[in-house]
Enzyme design. Sequence first.
Site, PDB file in Angstrom:
ATOM      1  N   GLU A 203       0.818  -1.216   0.000  1.00  0.00           N
ATOM      2  CA  GLU A 203       0.000   0.000   0.000  1.00  0.00           C
ATOM      3  C   GLU A 203       0.854   1.271   0.000  1.00  0.00           C
ATOM      4  O   GLU A 203       0.384   2.345   0.350  1.00  0.00           O
ATOM      5  CB  GLU A 203      -0.963   0.014   1.210  1.00  0.00           C
ATOM      6  CG  GLU A 203      -1.668  -1.291   1.497  1.00  0.00           C
ATOM      7  CD  GLU A 203      -2.568  -1.767   0.364  1.00  0.00           C
ATOM      8  OE1 GLU A 203      -2.715  -1.041  -0.629  1.00  0.00           O
ATOM      9  OE2 GLU A 203      -3.119  -2.877   0.470  1.00  0.00           O
ATOM     10  N   ASP A 342      -1.228  -0.753 -10.501  1.00  0.00           N
ATOM     11  CA  ASP A 342      -1.464  -2.169 -10.272  1.00  0.00           C
ATOM     12  C   ASP A 342      -1.355  -2.904 -11.606  1.00  0.00           C
ATOM     13  O   ASP A 342      -1.952  -2.482 -12.608  1.00  0.00           O
ATOM     14  CB  ASP A 342      -2.856  -2.408  -9.689  1.00  0.00           C
ATOM     15  CG  ASP A 342      -2.964  -1.989  -8.230  1.00  0.00           C
ATOM     16  OD1 ASP A 342      -1.951  -2.069  -7.519  1.00  0.00           O
ATOM     17  OD2 ASP A 342      -4.070  -1.596  -7.813  1.00  0.00           O
TER      18      ASP A 342
END
Length: 525
Positions: A203, A342
């Site tokens: 994260e 991502d």
Amino acid sequence: MTDSTAEPVPGLFTLVLHTHLPWLAHHGRWPVGEEWLYQSWSAAYLPLVRVLRTLAAENRRHLVTLGVTPVVAAQLDDPYCLQGMHHWLANWQLRALEAASTRSAEPGASPASEPDALRRFGAREYAEAERELDEFDTLWRHGGSPVFRELLDGEVIELLGGPLAHPFQPLLNSRLREFALREGLADAGARFAHSPTGIWAPECAYAPGMEAGYAAAGVSHFMVDGPSLRGDTALGRPVGDSDVVAFGRDLQVSYRVWSPKSGYPGHAAYRDFHTYDHATGLKPARVTGRSVPSNAKAPYDFDRASAAVDVHVADFVETVRDRLTAESARIGRPAHVVAAFDTELFGHWWYEGPLWLERVLRALPAAGVRVGTLSDAITAGYVGAPVELPPSSWGSGKDWQVWSGEKVADLVRLNNEVVDTALSTVDKALAHRASLDAPTPRDFVADQILRETLLTVSSDWPFMVSKDSAADYARYRAHLHAHATREISAALAAGRRDQAQRLAEGWNRADGLFGALDARRLPGP
């Protein structure tokens, strides 16, 4: 390879991809579970490797900095997942054959599900499924590790590692944080025969002082989000008094691709992620328009989408050139621009993403942009003055609220309780074995306690709850692994080692990832 046909611009561009899914094997299939893995594998991972191998055959190197989390690597190597993926690909081909053979439409079907349109789409899907089955049989049947190792050996990519099971590190007990990171880096080294020196911090989360743990583990660089560097991402920055370099994601460039309001994937010509043909489960529609309901979506047209990809490649190249020029002028030296995403965006969420990647990685050098990895940036001196980083992440608000806020306060408490229980139990078990007059043997029970604990504290569960994305599944998974930890620990603490062994073996059948995890390497209290 140098193929510039345009005036070179100063600086370096780096594309960073973060490949991550939680552990999904043996934990449900649909709508959340193994299907998520197989969809991402077929739509993103196989096409990405295809793109990289194609570009490598053109003698292109140092293309992408690719983060592959240990939990994804474990699933791509797992025999059960490999078998499941093969079945999934074959089923996709059967569904495509059904679409290509359709003779009538369901009542209320969208134009994309009308027989003629669906037959054309089905024929194209069938060919794609056949290609992926061939690629899977040829390249992937022995796991993902050999596939990525070939790209690493050829210097096509730089590998980023990370801690086991992707925990939100700032909230994690320091002993377990150190253990997860060291074991995660060792896991990557064993799988890929390349030990990563850079990591994708889960994260992009940071707490002051974490750089000391990184340095001790042999980590030389890691990713943070742009606001962690107050938007000044033109150079990597050593953190504090360490030599560990933080690279920041350039939001101006990254959001050009992935913005909910204006990002490329929402273009009318691209395949619509949310619209299904209910008879086959395929996605035969294009976006058509942001306000167009699913039952009115137009049929997907690859040629139309391909033309849109060309437009977006040109736009991105221009954006990168302008950003490098402007940032270099601002800081008075060649600048570094990092775009980070991502991996699953490219193919899973945005069907045309892999095609865009292939074309943009050719177009950037042709436009005078030097492309390289994060390690290349360090070697070439794209590093500025030291910086003190604030507590941060790449989540909403760029702070920790997604993982520590009111909506997930119960999961924070659960994590703390489970970690305390696990560490106390493992410490006592290892101390007892160490007291015996013999070398301390591997302790399968202690290993499984730590394995289940790490699955409990995965950052995915609070993220899914905070974002209200399959929140029930996320809570179920967090509590399931917490229960496993407590159940095994309780039996061991009560002196019932035989029962603890049986429980650990039972849970290991579902959660047997990270086979080299060794509780004896847990740092002492």
